[in-house]
Write a protein that holds these residues in place. Structure first.
Motif, short mmCIF file in Angstrom:
data_model
loop_
_atom_site.label_atom_id
_atom_site.label_comp_id
_atom_site.label_asym_id
_atom_site.label_seq_id
_atom_site.Cartn_x
_atom_site.Cartn_y
_atom_site.Cartn_z
N THR A 222 0.81 -1.23 0.00
CA THR A 222 0.00 0.00 0.00
C THR A 222 0.84 1.27 0.00
OG1 THR A 222 -0.17 -0.31 2.40
CG2 THR A 222 -2.05 -0.98 1.07
N PHE A 223 2.10 1.17 0.45
CA PHE A 223 2.96 2.35 0.49
C PHE A 223 4.08 2.19 -0.53
CE2 PHE A 223 1.25 1.87 4.86
CZ PHE A 223 0.50 3.03 4.91
N HIS A 224 3.79 2.54 -1.76
CA HIS A 224 4.72 2.41 -2.88
C HIS A 224 5.04 0.93 -3.10
CE1 HIS A 224 7.89 4.95 -5.23
NE2 HIS A 224 7.23 4.10 -6.00
N PHE A 225 6.21 0.42 -2.69
CA PHE A 225 6.55 -0.98 -2.99
C PHE A 225 6.60 -1.85 -1.73
CE2 PHE A 225 8.30 1.19 -6.76
CZ PHE A 225 7.65 0.45 -7.75
N SER A 226 5.97 -1.43 -0.66
CA SER A 226 5.92 -2.26 0.54
C SER A 226 4.66 -1.88 1.33
CB SER A 226 7.17 -2.06 1.41
OG SER A 226 7.09 -0.83 2.12
N ASN A 227 4.49 -2.52 2.48
CA ASN A 227 3.33 -2.20 3.30
C ASN A 227 3.70 -1.33 4.50
OD1 ASN A 227 4.69 -4.03 4.91
ND2 ASN A 227 2.91 -5.32 5.34
N ARG A 228 4.83 -0.64 4.40
CA ARG A 228 5.26 0.25 5.48
C ARG A 228 5.45 1.66 4.95
NH1 ARG A 228 7.50 -0.11 10.57
NH2 ARG A 228 8.76 1.67 11.19
N ASP A 233 7.41 7.81 11.64
CA ASP A 233 8.05 6.90 12.58
C ASP A 233 6.99 6.29 13.49
OD1 ASP A 233 10.60 7.55 11.62
OD2 ASP A 233 10.68 9.34 12.89
N GLU A 234 7.41 5.28 14.27
CA GLU A 234 6.49 4.68 15.23
C GLU A 234 5.96 5.74 16.20
OE1 GLU A 234 5.39 1.71 15.33
OE2 GLU A 234 6.75 0.54 14.07
N GLY A 235 4.69 5.62 16.55
CA GLY A 235 4.11 6.52 17.54
C GLY A 235 3.55 7.80 16.98
N ASN A 236 3.52 7.96 15.65
CA ASN A 236 2.94 9.18 15.10
C ASN A 236 1.46 9.22 15.40
OD1 ASN A 236 1.05 9.04 12.51
ND2 ASN A 236 2.41 7.24 12.48
N PRO A 242 -2.41 3.21 9.80
CA PRO A 242 -1.17 2.83 10.51
C PRO A 242 0.03 2.78 9.58
CG PRO A 242 -3.01 1.45 11.20
CD PRO A 242 -3.50 2.27 10.05
N ILE A 243 1.22 3.01 10.13
CA ILE A 243 2.41 3.09 9.28
C ILE A 243 2.78 1.75 8.66
CG2 ILE A 243 3.33 5.05 10.56
CD1 ILE A 243 5.35 3.14 11.81
N LYS A 244 2.34 0.64 9.26
CA LYS A 244 2.50 -0.67 8.64
C LYS A 244 1.10 -1.23 8.42
CE LYS A 244 4.94 -5.07 8.85
NZ LYS A 244 5.84 -5.96 9.62
N PHE A 245 0.73 -1.40 7.15
CA PHE A 245 -0.68 -1.65 6.88
C PHE A 245 -0.85 -2.19 5.47
CE2 PHE A 245 -5.05 -0.27 5.85
CZ PHE A 245 -5.71 -0.62 7.02
N ASP A 246 -1.71 -3.18 5.34
CA ASP A 246 -2.13 -3.60 4.00
C ASP A 246 -3.62 -3.91 4.03
OD1 ASP A 246 -2.17 -6.04 5.29
OD2 ASP A 246 -0.53 -6.91 4.13
N ILE A 247 -4.18 -4.11 2.84
CA ILE A 247 -5.61 -4.35 2.72
C ILE A 247 -5.83 -5.86 2.62
CG2 ILE A 247 -7.70 -3.84 1.41
CD1 ILE A 247 -6.35 -1.34 2.53
N LYS A 254 -12.14 -0.41 5.11
CA LYS A 254 -12.88 0.67 5.76
C LYS A 254 -11.95 1.68 6.43
CE LYS A 254 -15.93 1.48 9.71
NZ LYS A 254 -16.31 2.84 9.26
N THR A 255 -10.90 1.18 7.08
CA THR A 255 -9.92 2.10 7.69
C THR A 255 -9.34 3.04 6.65
OG1 THR A 255 -9.31 0.50 9.40
CG2 THR A 255 -7.72 2.23 8.92
N TRP A 256 -9.02 2.49 5.48
CA TRP A 256 -8.43 3.30 4.41
C TRP A 256 -9.44 4.34 3.90
CZ3 TRP A 256 -3.34 2.54 2.93
CH2 TRP A 256 -2.89 3.35 1.88
N VAL A 257 -10.65 3.90 3.61
CA VAL A 257 -11.67 4.81 3.08
C VAL A 257 -12.05 5.86 4.12
CG1 VAL A 257 -14.04 4.97 2.23
CG2 VAL A 257 -12.56 3.14 1.44
N ASP A 258 -12.13 5.47 5.39
CA ASP A 258 -12.44 6.44 6.44
C ASP A 258 -11.39 7.55 6.49
OD1 ASP A 258 -14.63 4.92 7.09
OD2 ASP A 258 -13.87 4.24 9.04
N GLY A 259 -10.12 7.17 6.30
CA GLY A 259 -9.07 8.19 6.29
C GLY A 259 -9.24 9.17 5.16
N TYR A 260 -9.54 8.65 3.97
CA TYR A 260 -9.77 9.53 2.81
C TYR A 260 -10.98 10.43 3.04
CZ TYR A 260 -10.85 11.03 -1.95
OH TYR A 260 -11.14 11.80 -3.05
N ASP A 261 -12.10 9.84 3.44
CA ASP A 261 -13.32 10.62 3.60
C ASP A 261 -13.20 11.66 4.71
OD1 ASP A 261 -14.55 9.28 1.56
OD2 ASP A 261 -15.76 7.97 2.83
#
Length: 515
Positions: A222-228, A233-236, A242-247, A254-261
């Protein structure tokens, strides 16, 4: 034609897709302010960026020229900068090539831009014609100076209006970025869509299939060529994802769409504050207000999440709402290019368009004295050069995609066909089932390409044979120079990552195609 507006506000929202706005039928309450603006003005449903994403889009918009003519179709390399005009260029460069802002200045408008865009992309062509440009940057280093939140843009707007709100004639470009990843709406804004379901079209079956594929900003990367995420950094406490995340499920979608909306809703709230300020200054009723975007945003379509990679509906279809003096209220469904906006505004203000513009005015679609005329185009051709090398053809209910370089996305086929009436999220490729429609689409693409190349060879409209490579399609130069900028040089490391994550077949497919 009614009296020309003395003031023009152009609200430019990065990554805003129309089908996530209430006035375009979205079920979530994301845009109460924009919805009210749409009720008072003209809303356009088939308005498209000719060239995507950001740099090609705004270059085309402000110059009213196709990317195939300016040469700008990419974010880096030889096809990112506009070609020089050659011996067409005169002392002030006004010989028919004037920018949209330059044309407004000739009509007496003071033109200003409050946006980080010009510096972010070093887009000096976009700066042409502005009296004033403020590099409206953010302050939070965790997000990046080039991507301010709406609350960071408004102080620039307030300061500008303090100085200029009541002057005779002005054009103000205000650029919001909140719907753009990383969806960093301030935490105190809350989670307005926490209790609302995500769009139903993306099923678990589709997600499972996407996860077998490769591609930047895909379900597993989800983040260019990886899921991070490389941004935090951690704790943002800023990113909504989340900084490490995939679908991997409907819940993560839903987490992804909620962020966009939430980003859309945050922008809309601050747009309301901006419009309130115009009312306080007593200039709202004399201001022509235009709201649009540079491109849309993939939210799972063709396995692209949170970016703008294709020449398709989700990337190139953008909202357009025009409201203000002399503008009728209603909905227009005709096909229009983004480059058509410049001559439209010039006709609305009673001014002259650049004689070398590619755009066609659709001003009559906005006004009572001409809204029975059809100013739409028969079909549109859309281009992408930064994340893939691809062109799309949009006509009737159809979208045809012709891919020349897949940008390391294994879900893409050379030719794809979608019926957007029944399949607006591009889930089913009908190319093999409807060869007669494919033939029509490819014919339209060939016709469009020949017309643009003839304009270049004949020194007509936006074409220019007096510039280096002026009679060469920049798409071919893009491919010869290594393809889309954002995937150049990533093949070896990405296929290694694919093998490490259990996708060796996809790694082999990419090596076979690009190795």
């Amino acid at each position: 034609m009614t009296e020309a507006p003395s003031k023009i506000l152009y609200v430019d929202v990065d990554s805003l897709r129309p089908d996530h706005l209430g006035c375009y039928g979205y079920e979530r309450t994301t845009t109460p302010v924009i919805d009210e603006l749409a009720r008072s003005g003209m809303r356009f449903t088939n308005y498209y960026a000719t060239d995507a994403p950001c740099l090609p889009s705004r270059t085309a918009l402000f110059s009213s020229r196709f990317g195939i003519h300016t040469g700008t179709i990419n974010h880096g390399g030889l096809t990112a900068d506009a070609r020089p005009l050659g011996d067409h260029r005169n002392f002030r460069n006004l010989d028919g090539w004037t920018s949209w802002m330059g044309a407004l200045r000739q009509e007496g408008y003071y033109t200003a831009s409050l946006s980080p865009f010009v510096q972010r992309h070093q887009a000096w062509t976009v700066a042409a014609g502005f009296n004033e440009i403020q590099d409206a940057v953010g302050t939070d280093q965790r997000v990046g100076l080039w991507q301010p939140n709406a609350d960071e843009i408004l102080p620039y707007v307030d300061d500008w209006l303090d100085r200029h709100a009541t002057r005779d004639s002005w054009f103000l470009h205000v650029n919001f970025w909140d719907p753009h990843t990383p969806y960093a709406t301030p935490p105190e804004f809350g989670d307005p869509f926490a209790d609302e379901p995500a769009p139903e079209w993306l099923t678990q079956e589709i997600i499972d299939e996407q996860r077998t594929h490769a591609g930047p900003h895909s379900a597993r990367d989800t983040f260019h060529f990886s899921n991070r995420s490389p941004r935090f950094d951690e704790g943002n406490d800023l990113a909504r994802v989340p900084i490490k995340f995939d679908i991997d499920s409907r819940d993560t979608f839903k987490t992804w769409v909620d962020g966009y909306d939430t980003g859309v809703r945050y922008m809309d709230y601050h747009l309301g504050l901006l419009l309130d300020r115009l009312k306080e200054e007593g200039v709202y009723d004399e201001t022509l207000i235009i709201l649009s975007a540079d491109h849309g945003e993939g939210l799972g379509e063709l396995n692209v999440y949170g970016d703008h990679h294709l020449a398709d509906e989700t990337t190139c279809n953008v909202p357009l709402i025009i409201s203000g003096p002399g503008i009728e209220s209603g909905v227009n469904d005709d096909f229009h290019y983004q480059i058509d906006l410049a001559p439209t505004v010039m006709e609305l203000v009673g001014g002259e368009s650049g004689s070398r513009w590619d755009g066609n005015s659709f001003a009559s679609a906005c006004t009572a004295d001409g809204n029975d005329r059809d100013d739409g185009r028969e079909y549109l051709v859309l281009s992408q050069g930064a994340w893939a090398c691809q062109r799309g053809v949009r006509w009737d209910d159809w979208l045809l995609l012709r891919t020349y370089h897949d940008g390391l996305k294994t879900i893409l086929e050379d030719v794809m066909l979608f019926d957007l009436e029944t399949d607006p999220h591009e889930t089913t490729n009908l190319a093999n089932e409807r060869p007669e429609i494919v033939e029509k689409g490819l014919s339209k693409l060939g016709q469009w390409h020949d017309e643009r190349m003839l304009e270049a060879a004949r020194d007509q409209r936006g074409g220019n044979p007096r510039t280096p490579n002026g009679t060469t399609d920049p798409m071919w130069a893009d491919i010869a120079n290594g393809g889309p900028y954002h995937t150049r040089g990533h093949l070896d490391s990405y296929v290694k990552h694919l093998r490490e994550t259990g996708r060796k077949e996809r790694a082999a497919a990419l090596e076979h195609r690009h190795g």
